[in-house]
Design a protein around this motif. Sequence first.
Motif, short mmCIF file in Angstrom:
data_model
loop_
_atom_site.label_atom_id
_atom_site.label_comp_id
_atom_site.label_asym_id
_atom_site.label_seq_id
_atom_site.Cartn_x
_atom_site.Cartn_y
_atom_site.Cartn_z
N LYS A 1 48.42 59.20 27.46
CA LYS A 1 47.97 60.03 26.34
C LYS A 1 48.46 61.44 26.58
O LYS A 1 48.97 61.77 27.65
CB LYS A 1 46.46 60.02 26.22
CG LYS A 1 45.90 58.70 25.72
CD LYS A 1 44.43 58.84 25.45
CE LYS A 1 43.86 57.59 24.85
NZ LYS A 1 42.44 57.78 24.53
N ASN B 1 42.65 55.67 31.59
CA ASN B 1 42.28 55.75 30.18
C ASN B 1 40.78 55.50 30.06
O ASN B 1 40.33 54.43 29.67
CB ASN B 1 43.09 54.73 29.38
CG ASN B 1 42.97 54.94 27.89
OD1 ASN B 1 42.03 55.56 27.41
ND2 ASN B 1 43.93 54.42 27.16
N SER C 1 38.40 56.82 28.12
CA SER C 1 37.76 56.70 26.80
C SER C 1 37.88 55.26 26.28
O SER C 1 36.92 54.72 25.73
CB SER C 1 38.35 57.70 25.80
OG SER C 1 39.74 57.50 25.64
N LYS C 2 39.01 54.62 26.49
CA LYS C 2 39.17 53.22 26.08
C LYS C 2 38.28 52.33 26.95
O LYS C 2 37.64 51.40 26.44
CB LYS C 2 40.63 52.78 26.20
CG LYS C 2 40.85 51.37 25.72
CD LYS C 2 42.32 50.99 25.75
CE LYS C 2 42.51 49.58 25.21
NZ LYS C 2 43.93 49.19 25.26
N ARG D 1 34.76 52.48 25.70
CA ARG D 1 34.60 51.69 24.47
C ARG D 1 34.52 50.20 24.77
O ARG D 1 33.70 49.48 24.21
CB ARG D 1 35.75 51.96 23.49
CG ARG D 1 35.68 53.30 22.80
CD ARG D 1 36.67 53.41 21.65
NE ARG D 1 38.03 53.02 21.97
CZ ARG D 1 38.96 53.83 22.45
NH1 ARG D 1 38.69 55.10 22.68
NH2 ARG D 1 40.19 53.39 22.70
N MET D 2 35.37 49.73 25.67
CA MET D 2 35.39 48.30 26.01
C MET D 2 34.10 47.89 26.72
O MET D 2 33.56 46.82 26.45
CB MET D 2 36.59 47.98 26.90
CG MET D 2 37.94 48.21 26.24
SD MET D 2 38.19 47.28 24.71
CE MET D 2 38.20 45.62 25.34
#
Length: 169
Positions: free
Chosen positions: A36, A99, A101-102, A105-106
């Motif tokens: 990112k 990563n 933030s991902k 979420r997962m």
Amino acid sequence: MAFGKASLQKILVLASAAMIAFSAQAGELVKVELSKGSMIKLDSPVVSVVVADPETADVQVVSPKLLFVRGKKVGETSLYAINDKDDTVLDATVEVTHNLSKLQRMVKQVAPDADVEFNTVDGGLVLDGNATSALESENIRSVAEAFIGQGDKMVNMVNTGGSDQVTLQ
């Protein structure tokens, strides 16, 4: 070379202003996740940008006052931006993390009631917080394991709620 009192005061005022502008940018921490990017807006135009480890972060000059930093490998590196007078406009540390933030979420999908935080450390990932059960904790660990690189380590400090005690009769 002799300076009058008024000239010396002007030089001191200009030097103080330059130091204030520099110190506002010195030692800045730029956090970016793996694969990112982040935009950095500078106070003044630059003509040169240097990144110490281009394998960790990639820097593109978008305009003379705007840089784009992209995370390529988990770790840290130094970033400098120099103006046309060879003054340092930006002296920053770029921290590239997993990563996260991902990952967050997962984990919310497999364990919506868990309260877990993730932190990147050199060579790995630290999981810390609370899960409602041992099964939920194991699900969190499994998801997190998919986010770390080959050879990276994971430290699981997730506490489980409830009791894992088995009663035998």
